[in-house]
Write a protein that holds these residues in place. Sequence first.
Motif, PDB file in Angstrom:
ATOM      1  N   ASP A 105       0.838  -1.205   0.000  1.00 56.10           N
ATOM      2  CA  ASP A 105       0.000   0.000   0.000  1.00 56.10           C
ATOM      3  C   ASP A 105       0.870   1.252   0.000  1.00 56.10           C
ATOM      4  N   ALA A 106       1.945   1.192   0.784  1.00 55.99           N
ATOM      5  CA  ALA A 106       2.861   2.331   0.830  1.00 55.99           C
ATOM      6  C   ALA A 106       3.466   2.576  -0.555  1.00 55.99           C
ATOM      7  N   ARG A 107       3.782   1.475  -1.258  1.00 58.70           N
ATOM      8  CA  ARG A 107       4.339   1.636  -2.608  1.00 58.70           C
ATOM      9  C   ARG A 107       3.335   2.304  -3.537  1.00 58.70           C
ATOM     10  N   ASP A 108       2.066   1.930  -3.415  1.00 58.93           N
ATOM     11  CA  ASP A 108       1.036   2.592  -4.235  1.00 58.93           C
ATOM     12  C   ASP A 108       1.049   4.097  -3.991  1.00 58.93           C
ATOM     13  N   VAL A 109       1.078   4.467  -2.714  1.00 60.59           N
ATOM     14  CA  VAL A 109       1.053   5.893  -2.374  1.00 60.59           C
ATOM     15  C   VAL A 109       2.314   6.586  -2.892  1.00 60.59           C
ATOM     16  N   MET A 110       3.457   5.924  -2.712  1.00 57.98           N
ATOM     17  CA  MET A 110       4.721   6.516  -3.166  1.00 57.98           C
ATOM     18  C   MET A 110       4.685   6.790  -4.662  1.00 57.98           C
ATOM     19  N   MET A 111       4.214   5.777  -5.411  1.00 57.18           N
ATOM     20  CA  MET A 111       4.203   5.947  -6.855  1.00 57.18           C
ATOM     21  C   MET A 111       3.196   7.030  -7.259  1.00 57.18           C
ATOM     22  N   ASN A 112       2.040   7.027  -6.604  1.00 62.53           N
ATOM     23  CA  ASN A 112       1.043   8.036  -6.953  1.00 62.53           C
ATOM     24  C   ASN A 112       1.481   9.444  -6.582  1.00 62.53           C
ATOM     25  N   SER A 113       2.416   9.560  -5.615  1.00 64.92           N
ATOM     26  CA  SER A 113       2.878  10.904  -5.253  1.00 64.92           C
ATOM     27  C   SER A 113       3.675  11.544  -6.390  1.00 64.92           C
ATOM     28  N   VAL A 114       4.284  10.714  -7.248  1.00 61.86           N
ATOM     29  CA  VAL A 114       5.070  11.292  -8.354  1.00 61.86           C
ATOM     30  C   VAL A 114       4.462  11.028  -9.725  1.00 61.86           C
ATOM     31  N   ALA A 115       3.432  10.163  -9.796  1.00 64.41           N
ATOM     32  CA  ALA A 115       2.867   9.786 -11.105  1.00 64.41           C
ATOM     33  C   ALA A 115       2.446  10.982 -11.961  1.00 64.41           C
ATOM     34  N   PRO A 116       1.798  12.016 -11.387  1.00 62.79           N
ATOM     35  CA  PRO A 116       1.370  13.111 -12.263  1.00 62.79           C
ATOM     36  C   PRO A 116       2.513  14.008 -12.745  1.00 62.79           C
ATOM     37  N   VAL A 117       3.669  13.953 -12.109  1.00 56.98           N
ATOM     38  CA  VAL A 117       4.695  14.955 -12.424  1.00 56.98           C
ATOM     39  C   VAL A 117       6.014  14.406 -12.968  1.00 56.98           C
ATOM     40  N   TRP A 118       6.239  13.089 -12.877  1.00 55.29           N
ATOM     41  CA  TRP A 118       7.571  12.581 -13.229  1.00 55.29           C
ATOM     42  C   TRP A 118       7.936  12.890 -14.675  1.00 55.29           C
ATOM     43  N   ASP A 119       6.957  12.817 -15.567  1.00 56.64           N
ATOM     44  CA  ASP A 119       7.259  12.967 -16.986  1.00 56.64           C
ATOM     45  C   ASP A 119       7.718  14.392 -17.291  1.00 56.64           C
ATOM     46  N   GLY A 120       7.034  15.357 -16.694  1.00 58.56           N
ATOM     47  CA  GLY A 120       7.461  16.744 -16.860  1.00 58.56           C
ATOM     48  C   GLY A 120       8.857  16.958 -16.285  1.00 58.56           C
ATOM     49  N   ASN A 121       9.127  16.327 -15.145  1.00 55.61           N
ATOM     50  CA  ASN A 121      10.449  16.464 -14.517  1.00 55.61           C
ATOM     51  C   ASN A 121      11.554  15.966 -15.439  1.00 55.61           C
ATOM     52  N   GLU A 122      11.280  14.829 -16.091  1.00 54.50           N
ATOM     53  CA  GLU A 122      12.309  14.205 -16.920  1.00 54.50           C
ATOM     54  C   GLU A 122      12.609  15.037 -18.161  1.00 54.50           C
ATOM     55  N   THR A 123      11.644  15.882 -18.547  1.00 54.71           N
ATOM     56  CA  THR A 123      11.834  16.678 -19.765  1.00 54.71           C
ATOM     57  C   THR A 123      12.997  17.649 -19.639  1.00 54.71           C
ATOM     58  N   TRP A 124      13.349  18.031 -18.403  1.00 52.27           N
ATOM     59  CA  TRP A 124      14.518  18.913 -18.234  1.00 52.27           C
ATOM     60  C   TRP A 124      15.788  18.249 -18.761  1.00 52.27           C
ATOM     61  N   LEU A 125      15.822  16.927 -18.726  1.00 49.78           N
ATOM     62  CA  LEU A 125      16.981  16.206 -19.265  1.00 49.78           C
ATOM     63  C   LEU A 125      17.054  16.374 -20.786  1.00 49.78           C
ATOM     64  N   ILE A 126      15.887  16.312 -21.429  1.00 52.98           N
ATOM     65  CA  ILE A 126      15.852  16.495 -22.883  1.00 52.98           C
ATOM     66  C   ILE A 126      16.289  17.902 -23.236  1.00 52.98           C
ATOM     67  N   LEU A 127      15.825  18.876 -22.434  1.00 50.59           N
ATOM     68  CA  LEU A 127      16.237  20.261 -22.693  1.00 50.59           C
ATOM     69  C   LEU A 127      17.750  20.385 -22.545  1.00 50.59           C
ATOM     70  N   GLY A 128      18.294  19.755 -21.494  1.00 50.62           N
ATOM     71  CA  GLY A 128      19.743  19.797 -21.303  1.00 50.62           C
ATOM     72  C   GLY A 128      20.462  19.225 -22.522  1.00 50.62           C
ATOM     73  N   GLY A 129      19.993  18.063 -23.005  1.00 59.08           N
ATOM     74  CA  GLY A 129      20.626  17.409 -24.158  1.00 59.08           C
ATOM     75  C   GLY A 129      20.517  18.250 -25.410  1.00 59.08           C
ATOM     76  N   ALA A 130      19.293  18.668 -25.739  1.00 62.22           N
ATOM     77  CA  ALA A 130      19.090  19.419 -26.984  1.00 62.22           C
ATOM     78  C   ALA A 130      19.753  20.787 -26.898  1.00 62.22           C
ATOM     79  N   GLY A 131      19.732  21.407 -25.703  1.00 61.04           N
ATOM     80  CA  GLY A 131      20.375  22.704 -25.521  1.00 61.04           C
ATOM     81  C   GLY A 131      21.876  22.601 -25.743  1.00 61.04           C
ATOM     82  N   LEU A 132      22.483  21.545 -25.219  1.00 59.19           N
ATOM     83  CA  LEU A 132      23.919  21.339 -25.439  1.00 59.19           C
ATOM     84  C   LEU A 132      24.218  21.162 -26.916  1.00 59.19           C
TER      85      LEU A 132
END
Lengths: 518, 333
Positions: free
Chosen positions: B42-69
């Motif tokens: 149950d704790a794992r469900d909560v943990m995953m749901n705490s980041v599920a809505p935002v992880w993808d947006g967070n990861e996009t900064w990596l793409i910006l870093g790559g493409a910007g370089l």
Amino acid sequence: MDIVELSRLQFAYTAMIHFLFVPLTLGLSFILAIMESVYVMTGRQIYRDMTRFWGKLFGINFALGVTTGLAMEFQFGTNWSYYSHYVGDIFGAPLAIEALMAFFLESTLVGLFFFGWDRMSRVKHLAVTWLMALATNLSALWILVANGWMQYPIGSEFNIETMRMELTSFAEVLLNPVAQVKFVHTVSAGYVTGAVFVLAISSWYLLKGRDLAFARRSFAIASAFGLAAALSVIVLGDESGYALGDVQKVKLAAIEAEWETHPAPAAFTLFGFPNQETRSTDYAVRIPAIMGLIATRSTDQQVDGFDRILEHNLQRIIRGQEAYQLMTRIRAGEGDEQVRARFEALRDDLGYGLLLSVYAEDVANASDAEIAAALDASIPRVWPLFWTFRIMVACGFLMLVIFAFAFWHSARRTPDKPRWLLRLALFSLPLPWIASEAGWFVAEYGRQPWAIGEILPTSLAVSSLTAGEVLGTLAAIVVLYSIFLIIEVWLMVRFARKGPSSLHTGRYDLETGKLKEA
Amino acid sequence: MHGIDLTIIWAIIIAFGIMMYVLMDGFDLGVGILFPFAPDEDARDVMMNSVAPVWDGNETWLILGGAGLLAAFPLVYSVLLPALYIGVFLMLAGLIFRGVAFEFRFKAERSRNLWNWAFAGGSMVAAFAQGAVVGAYIEGFNTVDGRYVGGPLDWLSPFTVLTGLGLVAGYALLGSTWLVLKTEGYIQQWVRRLAPWLLLVVLGVFAAVSVWTPLVDPSAFERWFSVIRLIWIFPALALLSAWLVWRGVHRQHHATPFMATMAMFAFTYFGLLVTKWPYVVPPNYTLWDAASAPGSQLFLLIGVLFVIPVILAYTAWTYWVFRGKVRAGEGYH
């Protein structure tokens, strides 16, 4: 296999797998937005359920689209580092804008779309869905601007001081005719993919006689959206042919197996077996005049065949040979005004000099055999292009016919669609993917031998890695991506079988006891 | 552009993008790293749901870093990526595993345990690879004429293993304080107990890396002990932030531990930047050696300056929409 072929294989495999997910995202996101709009306007719950159910399938697909796309972004550097060094100035710009304008919006909104239903007003959520659809399409625009520039590099020039290409006009890069037709053709193909997906699965429910109200409405939306999209993909594909005739003569000659330049208007080769050795097409079936009409929109202009193209390429290789020598002299510090002026005059042919350098150790004294080898390599192998192009077109027309029938029956509000049509719609499910993959094959294989059209040969664009490194990652990617693809398809099938009952609303057939688990 | 050095502006933009990536994807990778140690499913469900809505947006900064370089510093992109080939591949494979695990874990019930491991393993591998890349950057790259000429495993050394493990611990700390903010009850109690220990490990690694860095890169010693003393403010502020993390957790605050962890990361990152400035491909190439032509840099800059504030605005709005504790039954289920 050498490092070039391994790197090409790796890029091809990652791109082909990535593009299994992309067109569905492009099309389904708009279908979701349409469904949710109907929900917000009419307030009818079933349209909310439709948005959520098709959204679930969208989510399974989206996860793999994002992660495989991330891996591609870095491959330009890991495997094609000379390419990145040579054209990063220009090629990197649309990629960076893609990240800024599209990826951030798309990836942020997708979280709001899935998890924000109870945290936002209806209208706000609808706005999120539309913006998400818009963002996915914007990302297609920018990546196709980048790809269009690889096909037809304008708005840039070679700088001998830095030995790199530099941007001269971003407007030209953005408004590149190849990029423009590619964009509209590709997104329309995405819409067709989304529509076929919804149509096929809805047809399956109708065949099974389950969740009828849900399936009929989904079928209607998919058939209308799909018909419009299939029409535009074909019209815009034809437009693409026109643009090719203008600027990418080699690719056009290859997909039509135009070995010789015929008097205008040229005939269209419907079928045949292109033979690279004899430079002719065996058993060709030709329709008079059609080719000339497609490529030149006229009856009096000629379409260049390979005879002319090769003659032209030979001239360019010879000029490129001189440009290469001049470049070497300037780099060594021997370039006076005169040498530089001569180099400027020949600069556009430098790419052909680089191509020759792949085949000749000493470019300045290249033998006739070496020049002949470079000339042979200056055009792509014809038969794979000839055939994949025809597969793509056949799939496109077949889908158009299916959508026309589906739309006809939806518009007449026939409650029970003919079973043959439903079966046909169900079995058409793989067609858009076959067409998309074939289309990209034509675009990219048809670009060979160039990484950047007539500027940088593919074989010079690679990183200096060991073959073992690339073989290792290639093997890992093939295994990983294949496993993920299998799981994705399995999950899709599983949720399609459950249907809208997977939403646990208590309103659908598997839950009301009308149907047992399929 | 008179008087303004575009290259420096671009360096700041990319440094900002990478910092955003480290802070934002850092906490959701951290949640993945903590996954196997969670009290129950149950704790794992909560943990995953705490980041599920935002992880993808967070990861996009990596793409910006790559493409910007690629756009602004093509040399960095074309030297570093082949040099780090295997490390980058591991990072991407890790990110793919954990990315699909979000979707697959909740949908494929019978193989849930497998996806738990995919999520945790992917997060750990990605974090380790990123940390090792930072270590490799500190050590420098073997280049000739703008090309990497070292071996395929040069990036892996005792030093980079330490930085790799250090980043795993660091992300776990970010993840644990994020969970203090987003959860309640027994899950929150668990991360509250965990956070001080993680903090201790992270400080230990920071200390070790700080002592070791001058040994792998003598110019770092010179930078810190002879030039500008003002830069000592960064480690001082990082330590102050660490103290605030400890105090926040101890006093049972909800938000301050996470904020203070982010500050600690940011100041440490600034410390790293001033150590290597202005080298982007150490030890041979500076920012200016690696920069693209001014035309490209200027054009993109105009776009960036308009778009980044918009991105920050809607990102902030998203976090606002999903504010508060993770609600039971919301998210994937």
